[in-house]
Enzyme design. Sequence first.
Site, PDB file in Angstrom:
ATOM      1  N   HIS A   1      60.940  67.635 -54.703  1.00 35.39           N
ATOM      2  CA  HIS A   1      61.659  66.370 -54.809  1.00 35.39           C
ATOM      3  C   HIS A   1      61.513  65.475 -53.610  1.00 35.39           C
ATOM      4  O   HIS A   1      61.399  64.257 -53.750  1.00 35.39           O
ATOM      5  CB  HIS A   1      63.135  66.619 -55.086  1.00 35.39           C
ATOM      6  CG  HIS A   1      63.388  66.577 -56.531  1.00 35.39           C
ATOM      7  ND1 HIS A   1      63.122  65.448 -57.251  1.00 35.39           N
ATOM      8  CD2 HIS A   1      63.807  67.507 -57.382  1.00 35.39           C
ATOM      9  CE1 HIS A   1      63.389  65.706 -58.495  1.00 35.39           C
ATOM     10  NE2 HIS A   1      63.804  66.954 -58.621  1.00 35.39           N
TER      11      HIS A   1
ATOM     12  N   GLU B   1      36.995  73.642 -69.661  1.00 33.65           N
ATOM     13  CA  GLU B   1      37.557  74.300 -68.477  1.00 33.65           C
ATOM     14  C   GLU B   1      37.237  75.791 -68.445  1.00 33.65           C
ATOM     15  O   GLU B   1      37.686  76.501 -67.553  1.00 33.65           O
ATOM     16  CB  GLU B   1      39.062  74.038 -68.376  1.00 33.65           C
ATOM     17  CG  GLU B   1      39.858  74.333 -69.621  1.00 33.65           C
ATOM     18  CD  GLU B   1      41.337  73.966 -69.477  1.00 33.65           C
ATOM     19  OE1 GLU B   1      41.803  73.682 -68.379  1.00 33.65           O
ATOM     20  OE2 GLU B   1      42.029  73.993 -70.514  1.00 33.65           O
TER      21      GLU B   1
ATOM     22  N   ASP C   1      40.837  74.680 -63.804  1.00 31.19           N
ATOM     23  CA  ASP C   1      40.536  75.965 -64.442  1.00 31.19           C
ATOM     24  C   ASP C   1      39.043  76.278 -64.445  1.00 31.19           C
ATOM     25  O   ASP C   1      38.653  77.435 -64.325  1.00 31.19           O
ATOM     26  CB  ASP C   1      41.068  75.974 -65.887  1.00 31.19           C
ATOM     27  CG  ASP C   1      42.526  76.389 -65.918  1.00 31.19           C
ATOM     28  OD1 ASP C   1      42.870  77.373 -65.249  1.00 31.19           O
ATOM     29  OD2 ASP C   1      43.332  75.704 -66.584  1.00 31.19           O
TER      30      ASP C   1
ATOM     31  N   CYS D   1      39.885  65.520 -65.755  1.00 35.84           N
ATOM     32  CA  CYS D   1      41.318  65.406 -65.473  1.00 35.84           C
ATOM     33  C   CYS D   1      41.818  66.466 -64.500  1.00 35.84           C
ATOM     34  O   CYS D   1      43.014  66.612 -64.305  1.00 35.84           O
ATOM     35  CB  CYS D   1      42.120  65.434 -66.764  1.00 35.84           C
ATOM     36  SG  CYS D   1      41.894  66.941 -67.719  1.00 35.84           S
TER      37      CYS D   1
HETATM   38  C1  PEP Z   1      42.562  71.739 -65.312  1.00 37.01           C
HETATM   39  O1  PEP Z   1      42.519  72.948 -65.573  1.00 37.01           O
HETATM   40  O2  PEP Z   1      41.754  71.154 -64.559  1.00 37.01           O
HETATM   41  C2  PEP Z   1      43.638  70.914 -65.877  1.00 37.01           C
HETATM   42  C3  PEP Z   1      43.646  69.608 -65.717  1.00 37.01           C
HETATM   43  O3  PEP Z   1      44.627  71.544 -66.558  1.00 37.01           O
HETATM   44  P1  PEP Z   1      45.840  72.343 -65.852  1.00 37.01           P
HETATM   45  O4  PEP Z   1      45.782  72.055 -64.385  1.00 37.01           O
HETATM   46  O5  PEP Z   1      47.061  71.831 -66.509  1.00 37.01           O
HETATM   47  O6  PEP Z   1      45.521  73.753 -66.202  1.00 37.01           O
HETATM   48 MG    MG Z   2      43.637  73.780 -67.210  1.00 36.58          MG
END
Ligand code: PEP
Ligand code: MG
Length: 579
Positions: free
Chosen positions: A189, A439, A463, A510
């Site tokens: 936070h 991933e 991942d 992402c």
């Molecule tokens: C990832 O694995 O890069 C991803 C964006 O998903 P998470 O971090 O939620 O596993």
């Molecule tokens: Mg992931």
Amino acid sequence: MPRFQGLPASPGIAFGPAFVYKPYHATYDEAKIENPQIEWALLEAAIQKAGIQLKALQERARKTAGEEEAAIFEAHQMFLEDEELLKKARHLVFEQKMNPKAAIHHSFEPYAEALLSLDDEYFRARAQDVRDVAQRIMRCLDGAEETSLDLLTEPCIVVAEDLTPSDTVQFERDKILGIATVKGGPTSHSAILARAMGVPAVVNLPLNIDQIQNNILCILDGSEGIFNVGPTLKELEIARQKKQDWETQRAIEVGQAFLPAVTRDRKRQVEVVANIGNIQDAEQALQFGAEGVGLFRTEFLYLQRSTMPTIKEQVTAYQRVFEIMGNKPVVVRTLDIGGDKDVPYLGMTQEPNPFLGWRAIRMIRDRPDVLENQFTALLEAAGRVVANGIECDLRIMLPMVSSTAEVERAREIFNQTYEELQRQNIPLPKAVQFGIMIEVPSAAILADRFAPLVDFFSIGTNDLTQYTLAVDRTNERVAILASPYHPAVLRLIKMTIDAAHANGIWVGLCGELAGDPIAVPLLLGMGLDEFSMAPSSIPTIKNLIRQWSLPVCEQIAHEALSFSLAAEVIEFLKNQKTQ
Ligand code: PEP
Ligand code: MG
């Protein structure tokens, strides 16, 4: 003079006197009680008082900080009224003759610990909320007054063990120059609120706050994660200059956050979108110029509860996010639990290797209903938004895919769900893109087989790195090995992008890599179409994209792929100058 290295939590530089903040901390012992009725009545009164305090804080936060901060206190009131927690406390008081403070501790703490054991940083950070509420009840039992930062008379750098939302909301923005805490991670936070207030912050500092004198001059570098106590005049002068430069640069970036991310030579435009995990993130994303959402993590709906969220509950949450994002694309990732996000009501069992186990899309075999319900809720929510005249650009994404059979089965369920809703004359969005996360190495290697089955890919480097390098992403001892710049990971990224383009589909990224400034020319040069990241990183990354020319990036990507070690790649990228 001592300089401490912590984790950067909110960028920017501050210098000024320290204010060492030590709030009243209620403690408990295990003493047994004699009269549970009376003790329970005292506890109920304390809970009531805590509720009144929280309502007042919620109001204050709404006025001084905004809706997002006010929502934190609404969440606290929910913990305060949580039936399961109170039932447990009641049981401890009446059956085990536990004193009220101990009963609160023993009912709230296991819940906080369960949250801390989750992989998702967002949920781990919520453990602090649970502890904050328990502390508040115990303080009320002690009859202690509210701790307050109203004591501040001049602008200061607040130095604390940790800050709770209740502490931070009492800040008067113009009295806080920066925040330095011993505890907390970048999603705690203190960090979230510091970012929302635009205050530099460093967390996880290896210091003993008792050794910091009040009013001693300090420098706090929230971008580098450095806290300098009692700096020299020279260091101060450097900090002053750095602060000025940083503020000028940030103002430019934020001022231009709504400009498109087009390369300097106008050869390429990419989408810069946000990773979000809840409704507040969606609001913040828009403020920072997000062109949509590239990853909506939907786990928040399923965790911290003992039963499945109903379709209705899901529709409400999704609809709100779609309304906020309007006609901008929203990539919603279907449920990604498992790994170490345990959801007992879904029939999860203890596994020796949970990251290699019954996780995410793999649930489709045993629990197709979970996916079906989520598809139903997403389609209904998007349909409602469309019926209200907003063009909703819903895109659905499957996590942890490792075999084309999973995609085919999920598509089948999706099509059946769509047709069933259509039969019921429920308003629906017309076109919904269907994509997968890349991933798992098998998906990257077979990207050319997956591409014809979907509308897009989004590369999850968090991942992909874990699975390619066999490095548990939650194990601190091997964290040093987990680099997305490892050439093996980079090759898989490149293979994925090439296979997507050869099949005419777009590809995003992402994982955290997309928000790293040094990765910008590398990913542009590899041909990435969409960058998805934490909302506050968007202005910086967009600004950088506008400074690079495509042929230069292509050359950088080419060279980066020729190294053998992650460290070599990082060193090489750090030395590149925008052109
Ligand atoms: C990832 O694995 O890069 C991803 C964006 O998903 P998470 O971090 O939620 O596993
Ligand atoms: Mg992931």
